[in-house]
Design a protein around this motif. Structure first.
Motif, mmCIF file in Angstrom:
data_model
loop_
_atom_site.group_PDB
_atom_site.id
_atom_site.type_symbol
_atom_site.label_atom_id
_atom_site.label_comp_id
_atom_site.label_asym_id
_atom_site.label_seq_id
_atom_site.Cartn_x
_atom_site.Cartn_y
_atom_site.Cartn_z
ATOM 1 N N MET A 164 0.824 -1.210 0.000
ATOM 2 C CA MET A 164 0.000 0.000 0.000
ATOM 3 C C MET A 164 0.861 1.264 0.000
ATOM 4 N N CYS B 30 -2.655 0.945 5.470
ATOM 5 C CA CYS B 30 -4.083 1.041 5.146
ATOM 6 C C CYS B 30 -4.905 1.400 6.369
ATOM 7 N N CYS C 235 -6.087 -3.597 1.283
ATOM 8 C CA CYS C 235 -5.043 -3.978 2.231
ATOM 9 C C CYS C 235 -4.284 -5.113 1.589
ATOM 10 N N ARG C 236 -2.966 -5.059 1.650
ATOM 11 C CA ARG C 236 -2.173 -6.111 1.028
ATOM 12 C C ARG C 236 -1.591 -7.061 2.078
ATOM 13 N N CYS C 237 -1.819 -6.754 3.351
ATOM 14 C CA CYS C 237 -1.156 -7.553 4.390
ATOM 15 C C CYS C 237 -2.058 -8.579 5.055
ATOM 16 N N THR C 238 -3.312 -8.247 5.280
ATOM 17 C CA THR C 238 -4.118 -9.007 6.246
ATOM 18 C C THR C 238 -5.152 -9.936 5.638
ATOM 19 N N GLN D 13 -1.112 -4.608 10.454
ATOM 20 C CA GLN D 13 0.212 -5.141 10.131
ATOM 21 C C GLN D 13 1.106 -3.966 9.747
ATOM 22 N N CYS D 14 1.294 -3.708 8.459
ATOM 23 C CA CYS D 14 2.191 -2.602 8.115
ATOM 24 C C CYS D 14 1.579 -1.262 8.497
ATOM 25 N N GLY D 15 0.273 -1.216 8.600
ATOM 26 C CA GLY D 15 -0.379 -0.009 9.096
ATOM 27 C C GLY D 15 -0.686 1.043 8.054
HETATM 28 S S1 FES Z 1 -1.877 -3.594 7.082
HETATM 29 FE FE1 FES Z 1 -0.530 -3.350 5.422
HETATM 30 S S2 FES Z 1 -1.832 -2.713 3.861
HETATM 31 FE FE2 FES Z 1 -3.189 -3.204 5.432
#
Ligand code: FES
Ligand code: FES
Lengths: 756, 156
Positions: free
Chosen positions: A191, B102, B134-137, B98-100
């Motif tokens: 993102m 989004c 979101c690309r992480c969750t 996660q990465c935060g």
């Molecule tokens: S927590 Fe990483 S893009 Fe949603």
């Protein structure tokens, strides 16, 4: 193995910096501003392959507010490989070259007072090109007579790995299957787009803030490119909005550095999303050919695997990907006769690099797809067919490499229960017998993944721990946390070992100036190696603390234990000293409490996962809905179930996109079709199925508290499971990803509304 | 340049804006509210979401000059005084972060939803997050976080 005495490990633990993230306070690189900061912008090639005949920047340079324009004449002459791990392998790239090799390659760059001025200046740069032949397909680029993209030729280095006797294996087979597969390049789509902020001072020191999975690798490369000693380069990754392998290689950094050096001002380059899609690394597009011999019993007697990797315009991580996938080819199936042959080829498209799974999602998609077909032909259940051919725990592979406590068989067995595979098969059967508008299909796929770079290169990580005056700690770690919780896991391990609460351990991370060397976020090594280093540092710290405490309390060290932020007498818990008293004592004696631990791997134990998917295929529209999904993984001992589940969920989202919707499409001129994020077709919340995730109760004795990897393994089998489900629903073996609805419609009988 | 007064997180902020400046640009570059993220600037990701008069909208596609007098809430305006909002707490506890990157946009969409619909179904939640990538969750824990937050807010 030590028991989880202090109750930290095994508990659901949110990421350390969650409070900053939910309040919007965490500063990502694009949130940083420095006084005098300029905006950097890059001019990209409109051609897939061309020689630059001339660059005229005079008009751009005259524009009010432009501080520098740079192109090949300004670039250092050192060729590099932007991937830190592979930095010595086939260095092919220049900061700016006289030749551009893909649409989106860097031609020139501008630093200006505002983004508007920078963009205007880009439009004023006059470049004349001579177009050259270009190749989008690696097989064309590899053909004799193709124009070489680089001096070393288009084929990089072929990788050939084998075991046993292939001929003999095929001779023993009752049936031989051959098929070819095609998989697209994939955009990582974090993102947070790529961004860097470069500062070059009068002291001759270059500082770069960049979201990075590999600060040390970037420093190594920048040192080479700019001929600077490492002490004059500082690479810091203050936060990362997702990486997935895309933030390993150098992208904007060398350009930013050059502009900062030229102007003496800080320069920030933030990629627009369209630039990020066009001009950063991708997952490798591949063309795969597999020939497999099987006995009627289902035993695989031989497997011959050939793959063309589309490396893109520069060397990058391609050789490592080719090697790594080769290694994985041998890690799951015990077939005695195996051959892996990879042909990595330069092509005129964006550089292919590391992406979650590192070549394995392609490999295990193709293998699992072919095995699905084979199992059907043999009249066997896919799960039974695959597990029959899996290795057992603690086997060695056919090239003699130990697999560790590989639990692939148990993953499949447990997954079958969790997913209720038998009733899912019955649903599929019913749908086949009596097809309605929606066809039901179920699929399974299994895959292994390693837990470090062991066997590929020396894989080490160092962690430093410093006790503060009040007995709290600061951890210094080079381990990059992409949001996956690696730093959280390190802190948990330290807290567990020392009995110091998590909120009394600060984390200083990924700064080449303050943290010890770490190889970078590759190879799912965070827990195994980064965790290993945290354990080592914590154990040294425990020794130091006990020494001070023993002296202070007048007791033997072995009488003491660490818990609840104190050191207490094992036999008389009333008798204790606090960490603050220990810190004070040490200072009074003119000693500090500061330790480090370096962990180097001596194994790369194999994790495993089995994924199960159910899909509905709409015969009218070709649309696929993933309705149900289950994943069972062996990660050794689960240290932080919350984070582990999150990893698997995210891995599945990527896998679903890989199977059904993502994939970079190029037009006939090599231009990316669709450079908006919506064109990437990432799965959205309403499209995602319900997902069940489970971890085996397992233990890897060489890992920190029994743990091994998860991050990449989470995505490796996913696309294959979904693709198998679609093939099984339609009754046609699809061999190209993504499986698009247009293709599905070619293979389903049109649905006729009953009664008409 | 035009003058416009935006009401941001309950405070009137008079600003000078160019015609083509988006709300996202003004928030990040003029008001230094960098919690709102830019993931695309083409209306595709939801990282830039803010509440405009109570409705979650992508700030990269709103021109600041059209927002005279609008009540804008950014991620910086979600916490209640010094305390995290129940939605923020739920995101942390559920492991939705996660990465935060989004996360601010997700929380804004959640606030927009729960203010209108305190007891949404899972489907309604997913629908409300449709424009937040979101690309992480895999969105799993994000959906759980929204459910948890909704429950807690109803119990307040
Ligand atoms: S927590 Fe990483 S893009 Fe949603
Ligand atoms: S930045 Fe506004 S939708 Fe992506």
């Amino acid at each position: 193995m030590d028991a989880f005495e202090n109750g930290v490990l095994g508990k659901d633990t949110p990421v350390l910096d969650a409070n900053l993230k939910v309040t919007g306070q965490l500063k990502y690189v694009d949130d940083l501003k420095l006084p005098g900061m300029l905006c950097g912008k890059i001019l990209f090639s409109p051609y897939a392959h061309a020689k630059i005949l001339s660059v005229d920047a005079s008009e751009a340079e005259r524009l009010e507010g432009v501080r520098a324009v740079v192109w090949y004449k300004d670039a250092p002459a050192t060729r590099y490989n932007g991937n830190g791990e592979d930095s010595d392998i086939l260095p092919s790239e220049l900061v700016f070259d006289r030749e551009v090799r893909y649409v989106g390659d860097k031609v020139a760059a501008v630093a200006a007072e505002t983004p508007e001025i920078a963009e205007k200046a880009l439009r004023l740069i006059r470049v004349t090109y001579e177009e050259l032949p270009f190749y989008l397909d690696p097989r064309e680029a590899a053909a004799p007579g193709a124009l070489a993209l680089h001096e070393t030729g288009n084929i990089m280095e072929e990788v050939k790995l084998s075991a046993g006797d292939l001929e003999k294996g095929f001779a023993e087979a009752d049936e031989i299957f051959e098929s070819e597969y095609e998989v697209p390049a994939i955009y990582h789509a974090p993102m947070e787009p790529h961004v860097s902020l470069s500062v070059y001072g009068a002291d001759g020191k270059l500082t770069i803030y960049t979201p990075s999975q590999d600060v040390f690798g970037k420093r190594k490369n920048l040192a080479k490119i700019f001929s600077l000693p490492m002490n004059r380069i500082r690479v810091v990754s203050p936060a990362m909005g997702g990486g997935f392998g895309g933030k390993i290689d150098l992208v904007t950094e060398p350009v930013g550095a050059l502009l900062a050096m030229k102007t003496g001002r800080p320069v920030k380059i933030t990629y627009r999303r369209s630039e990020d899609i066009q001009s950063t690394t991708t997952r490798h597009a591949e063309h795969i050919m597999i020939r497999t011999g099987v006995k009627k019993s289902g035993e695989i007697t031989a497997c011959d695997y050939t793959v063309y990797l589309s490396a893109g315009a520069q060397s990058g991580a391609t050789m490592s990907v080719a090697w790594a996938a080769g290694g994985k080819f041998f890690k799951l199936f015990k077939t005695p006769n195996l051959r892996y042959h990879a042909i990595p080829v330069y092509t005129n498209r964006a550089v292919a690099g590391a992406m979650r799974g590192f070549g394995s999602p392609q490999l295990f998609y193709a293998l699992n797809s072919q095995f699905n077909t084979i199992a059907q032909k043999l009249g066997m259940d896919l799960c039974a067919f695959e597990t029959l051919n899996f290795f057992d725990p603690n086997d060695c592979d056919r090239r003699g490499e130990p697999l560790g406590n590989l639990q692939a068989k148990r993953c499949v067995a447990r997954g079958m229960e969790l997913f209720d595979w038998q009733s899912a098969l019955r649903e599929q059967e019913a749908s086949r017998r009596n097809p309605g508008r929606y066809l039901v299909g179920v699929g399974m796929a299994a895959a292994p993944h390693g837990s470090s770079l062991f066997g590929v290169m020396p894989d080490t990580c160092g962690v430093m721990l410093k006790m503060n005056e009040d007995g709290s700690l600061t951890m210094f770690t080079g381990v990059s946390d992409m949001g996956n919780g690696s730093n959280t896991m390190q802190t948990m391990l330290i807290s567990e070992i020392l009995g110091i609460p998590m909120d009394r351990i600060a984390c200083v991370k990924t700064d080449t100036e303050t943290t010890l060397f770490d190889v970078g976020a590759y190879a799912s090594r965070g827990t195994y190696v980064g965790g290993g280093a945290a354990v080592k540092a914590a154990k040294s710290m425990r020794t130091r603390i006990l020494r001070e405490a023993a002296e202070l309390m007048g007791l033997e060290r072995r009488q003491l234990c660490l818990r609840d932020n104190c050191v207490a007498d094992r036999h008389n818990p009333e008798r204790f000293v606090t960490m603050a008293q220990i810190a004070e004592h040490a200072h009074q004696k003119e000693r500090d409490i500061c330790v480090s631990g370096v962990f180097g791997t001596k194994a790369a134990p194999i994790s495993a996962g089995a994924h199960f998917a159910q899909v509905l295929v709409d015969r009218e529209t070709g649309e696929v809905t993933v309705t149900r999904y289950a994943a069972v993984h062996d990660v050794g001992k689960p240290l932080n179930p919350l984070a582990l589940e999150g990893q698997v969920h995210g891995g599945i989202q990527m896998g679903l996109g890989y199977a059904l919707s993502e994939g970079i499409r190029l037009d006939e001129k090599g231009r990316v079709q669709g450079t908006r994020l919506r064109d990437c077709h990432l799965f959205t919340a309403p499209q995602m199925p319900r997902i069940q995730v489970e971890f085996l109760d397992s233990n890897e004795k060489t890992g920190p508290y029994g743990a091994k990897s998860v991050g990449e393994c989470a995505t490796v089998p996913s696309a294959a499971a979904v693709a198998n489900a679609v093939s099984n629903a339609v009754g046609y073996a699809f061999r190209t990803l993504p499986i698009r609805k247009e293709e599905i419609l070619c293979h389903v009988k049109p649905f006729e509304t009953p009664g008409l | 340049m035009e003058s416009v007064t935006l009401n941001v997180n309950g405070k009137d902020c008079p600003v000078q804006v160019e015609k083509n400046w988006t709300l996202l640009y003004v928030l990040r570059e003029v008001l230094d509210l960098t919690g709102t993220k830019c993931g695309c600037s083409t209306n595709d990701c939801g990282a830039c979401r803010v509440l405009v008069d109570g409705e979650a909208k992508n700030s990269c596609c709103l021109l600041a000059r059209n927002l005279q007098g609008c009540r804008i809430v950014t991620i910086e305006g979600i916490a209640r005084g010094g305390e995290l909002h129940p939605i923020q707490k739920a995101f942390i506890e559920a492991g939705a972060v996660q990465c935060g990157f989004c996360t601010p946009g997700m929380i804004i969409s959640t606030k927009g939803l729960l203010d209108q619909n305190p007891d949404p179904t899972e489907e309604e939640i997913r629908k409300a997050l449709e424009h937040n990538l979101c690309r992480c969750t895999g969105y799993v824990k994000i959906v759980e976080a929204v459910q948890l937050a909704a429950k807690r807010l109803r119990e307040e």
